[in-house]
Design an enzyme around this catalytic site. Structure first.
Site, PDB file in Angstrom:
ATOM      1  N   SER A 123      -8.386 -11.046  14.522  1.00 50.02           N
ATOM      2  CA  SER A 123      -8.087  -9.609  14.571  1.00 50.02           C
ATOM      3  C   SER A 123      -7.194  -9.281  15.767  1.00 50.02           C
ATOM      4  CB  SER A 123      -9.419  -8.865  14.711  1.00 50.02           C
ATOM      5  OG  SER A 123      -9.212  -7.552  15.146  1.00 50.02           O
ATOM      6  N   TYR A 147     -16.971  -7.379  19.590  1.00 52.03           N
ATOM      7  CA  TYR A 147     -16.292  -7.829  18.361  1.00 52.03           C
ATOM      8  C   TYR A 147     -15.038  -8.635  18.705  1.00 52.03           C
ATOM      9  CZ  TYR A 147     -13.355  -7.505  14.179  1.00 52.03           C
ATOM     10  OH  TYR A 147     -12.519  -7.800  13.121  1.00 52.03           O
ATOM     11  N   LYS A 151     -14.230 -12.767  18.163  1.00 49.91           N
ATOM     12  CA  LYS A 151     -13.080 -13.345  17.445  1.00 49.91           C
ATOM     13  C   LYS A 151     -12.316 -14.308  18.351  1.00 49.91           C
ATOM     14  CE  LYS A 151     -13.434 -11.203  13.417  1.00 49.91           C
ATOM     15  NZ  LYS A 151     -13.661 -11.906  12.161  1.00 49.91           N
TER      16      LYS A 151
HETATM   17  N1  LIG Z   1     -10.370  -4.573   7.683  1.00 51.32           N
HETATM   18  C1  LIG Z   1      -9.543  -4.786   8.689  1.00 51.32           C
HETATM   19  O1  LIG Z   1      -8.628  -3.983   8.955  1.00 51.32           O
HETATM   20  C2  LIG Z   1      -9.679  -6.024   9.546  1.00 51.32           C
HETATM   21  C3  LIG Z   1      -8.845  -6.165  10.655  1.00 51.32           C
HETATM   22  C4  LIG Z   1      -8.952  -7.320  11.436  1.00 51.32           C
HETATM   23  C5  LIG Z   1      -9.850  -8.320  11.094  1.00 51.32           C
HETATM   24  N2  LIG Z   1     -10.662  -8.150  10.010  1.00 51.32           N
HETATM   25  C6  LIG Z   1     -11.615  -9.234   9.684  1.00 51.32           C
HETATM   26  O2  LIG Z   1     -11.446  -9.578   8.326  1.00 51.32           O
HETATM   27  C7  LIG Z   1     -12.695  -9.983   7.750  1.00 51.32           C
HETATM   28  C8  LIG Z   1     -12.971  -9.200   6.495  1.00 51.32           C
HETATM   29  O3  LIG Z   1     -13.000  -7.807   6.820  1.00 51.32           O
HETATM   30  P1  LIG Z   1     -13.250  -6.701   5.697  1.00 51.32           P
HETATM   31  O4  LIG Z   1     -12.556  -5.477   6.162  1.00 51.32           O
HETATM   32  O5  LIG Z   1     -12.944  -7.256   4.354  1.00 51.32           O
HETATM   33  O6  LIG Z   1     -14.822  -6.492   5.860  1.00 51.32           O
HETATM   34  P2  LIG Z   1     -15.941  -6.198   4.755  1.00 51.32           P
HETATM   35  O7  LIG Z   1     -17.099  -5.669   5.490  1.00 51.32           O
HETATM   36  O8  LIG Z   1     -15.383  -5.401   3.637  1.00 51.32           O
HETATM   37  O9  LIG Z   1     -16.267  -7.653   4.217  1.00 51.32           O
HETATM   38  C9  LIG Z   1     -17.083  -8.579   4.912  1.00 51.32           C
HETATM   39  C10 LIG Z   1     -17.880  -9.364   3.878  1.00 51.32           C
HETATM   40  O10 LIG Z   1     -18.682 -10.330   4.564  1.00 51.32           O
HETATM   41  C11 LIG Z   1     -20.024 -10.263   4.065  1.00 51.32           C
HETATM   42  N3  LIG Z   1     -20.917 -10.669   5.152  1.00 51.32           N
HETATM   43  C12 LIG Z   1     -21.120 -10.020   6.340  1.00 51.32           C
HETATM   44  N4  LIG Z   1     -22.013 -10.705   7.096  1.00 51.32           N
HETATM   45  C13 LIG Z   1     -22.355 -11.812   6.379  1.00 51.32           C
HETATM   46  C14 LIG Z   1     -23.226 -12.905   6.620  1.00 51.32           C
HETATM   47  N5  LIG Z   1     -23.924 -12.997   7.762  1.00 51.32           N
HETATM   48  N6  LIG Z   1     -23.348 -13.861   5.679  1.00 51.32           N
HETATM   49  C15 LIG Z   1     -22.650 -13.776   4.510  1.00 51.32           C
HETATM   50  N7  LIG Z   1     -21.802 -12.765   4.224  1.00 51.32           N
HETATM   51  C16 LIG Z   1     -21.664 -11.793   5.143  1.00 51.32           C
HETATM   52  C17 LIG Z   1     -20.213  -8.815   3.647  1.00 51.32           C
HETATM   53  O11 LIG Z   1     -21.247  -8.622   2.704  1.00 51.32           O
HETATM   54  C18 LIG Z   1     -18.832  -8.491   3.074  1.00 51.32           C
HETATM   55  O12 LIG Z   1     -18.747  -8.810   1.712  1.00 51.32           O
HETATM   56  C19 LIG Z   1     -13.723  -9.813   8.858  1.00 51.32           C
HETATM   57  O13 LIG Z   1     -13.905 -11.064   9.488  1.00 51.32           O
HETATM   58  C20 LIG Z   1     -13.077  -8.824   9.813  1.00 51.32           C
HETATM   59  O14 LIG Z   1     -13.533  -9.006  11.127  1.00 51.32           O
HETATM   60  C21 LIG Z   1     -10.605  -7.026   9.243  1.00 51.32           C
END
Ligand SMILES: NC(=O)c1ccc[n+]([C@@H]2O[C@H](COP(=O)([O-])OP(=O)(O)OC[C@H]3O[C@@H](n4cnc5c(N)ncnc54)[C@H](O)[C@@H]3O)[C@@H](O)[C@H]2O)c1
Length: 334
Positions: A123, A147, A151
């Site tokens: 991120s 957070y 990362k």
């Molecule tokens: N959305 C953004 O803008 C953004 C930006 C930077 C980084 N990220 C990273 O991208 C990744 C996905 O983000 P997202 O926005 O799709 O999030 P999201 O919350 O929509 O998806 C995360 C998924 O992981 C699953 N999950 C969470 N904890 C878990 C565990 N302990 N065991 C198994 N499954 C688990 C959840 O049920 C969910 O389906 C994350 O690692 C997040 O940190 C997202």
């Protein structure tokens, strides 16, 4: 016993979530077979459409190991995480446990199965409050919340696993993932929402919800915070490219996934009004602690080395697809 399907799977942790589900669709379109591993804590069962779902927590080492035993897995995309920044501040233990201990448990299961290719969701939070914008990948990592620290720590762990075990990991640092599947099959849907665009659109459909802008006194052209919004379909396509490169033996990264352009909160709100033809009722509040005024990626390296392409990331397409998805979803759930 190995699964009888004569295909090698790509394990997608967090594949029932927002970005992970879009990546599963992109994998499937490019002829690859995703298998989702997800505890459904923030994800949606209905988003798992392109392969099997194994319900489980990444902290559950036995369950993970059994997945590697049952399916022939060639590579892993690791999305599962505790990713709500404000929650990581009040509950760092939960964040570090899921993100760091969870990743260690995944890496150990991978090593045991001799599966060495991993694409990791990092991120722009690793940069903290940057002193130079646009931010290139060699900018110092100075995260300002648990957070972001988690990362950055995982990025370091992957480097150590690379040297010690020959793991081939590609780190992708997303800026603000936004928009929805252009075919409207999946989108951004979480029980607890903290992201700007779905919150603003939800306020359109539900007049009881207020949309709050945190801070209108930043040193930005209109006083509100500026972010780099990148379409989730472009992020998904980048993962397929990353996997192709990894399979060719490419070692490199980390890569920024952002467009190089920034939009303010007020610009987002006004684009939502333009696309929907409705006005959003906005209230203003103080800045949130630790919210940088401007976060914009320098995507030069990801364009050059990864072939990253922002073909869906115009603001009108981001807001247009997000709006259509929420419109469809709102009608289903109301
Ligand atoms: N959305 C953004 O803008 C953004 C930006 C930077 C980084 N990220 C990273 O991208 C990744 C996905 O983000 P997202 O926005 O799709 O999030 P999201 O919350 O929509 O998806 C995360 C998924 O992981 C699953 N999950 C969470 N904890 C878990 C565990 N302990 N065991 C198994 N499954 C688990 C959840 O049920 C969910 O389906 C994350 O690692 C997040 O940190 C997202």
């Amino acid at each position: 016993m190995r699964n009888s399907i004569d295909k090698r799977f790509v394990l997608v942790t967090g594949g029932a979530g927002y970005i992970g589900s879009h990546v599963c669709k992109a994998l499937s379109i490019s002829g690859l077979q995703p298998i989702v591993y997800d505890d459904l804590s923030t994800g949606n069962r209905s988003f798992v459409k392109w392969g099997p779902l194994v319900e489980g927590n990444i902290l559950d080492r036995d369950r993970l190991r059994s997945v590697f035993e049952e399916y022939q897995i060639s590579s892993v995309f690791h999305f599962a995480a505790a990713s709500i920044v404000s929650r990581s501040v009040v509950s760092p233990n939960e964040c570090f446990l899921t993100n760091i201990a969870g990743t260690l448990s995944l890496l150990d299961a991978m090593l045991q199965a001799n599966c060495l290719d991993l694409v990791f969701s990092s991120s722009c939070a690793v940069y903290g409050i940057p002193s130079v914008v646009p931010i290139s990948e060699d900018a110092p990592r100075v995260p300002i919340n648990p957070y972001g620290h988690s990362k950055a720590a995982i990025e370091d762990i992957l480097n150590f696993y690379r040297s010690a075990h020959g793991m081939r990991a590609m780190v992708l640092r997303y800026f603000n993932a936004a928009g929805a599947d252009p075919d409207c099959e999946i989108g951004e849907l979480r029980a607890v929402e903290t992201h700007l665009i779905p919150l603003a659109i939800a306020a359109l459909f539900d007049p009881t919800r207020k949309f709050t802008i945190y801070g209108d006194d930043y040193e930005t052209p209109d006083g509100t915070a500026v972010r780099d919004y990148v379409h989730v379909a472009d992020i998904a396509a980048a993962h397929v490219l990353a996997l192709q490169l990894l399979r060719q033996g490419f070692v490199g990264g980390p890569f920024n996934l952002g467009t190089g352009a920034g939009y303010s909160v007020k610009e987002i709100v006004s684009m939502i009004s333009e696309v929907s033809g409705k006005k959003i009722a906005v209230t203003f509040s103080d800045r949130r602690v630790g919210d940088p005024p401007v976060l914009i990626a320098d995507p030069t390296n990801s364009r050059k080395s990864l072939g990253f392409n922002c073909s869906h990331s115009s603001l009108s397409e981001i807001i247009g697809t997000a709006f259509r998805w929420h419109q469809k979803n709102f009608h289903v759930h109301s």
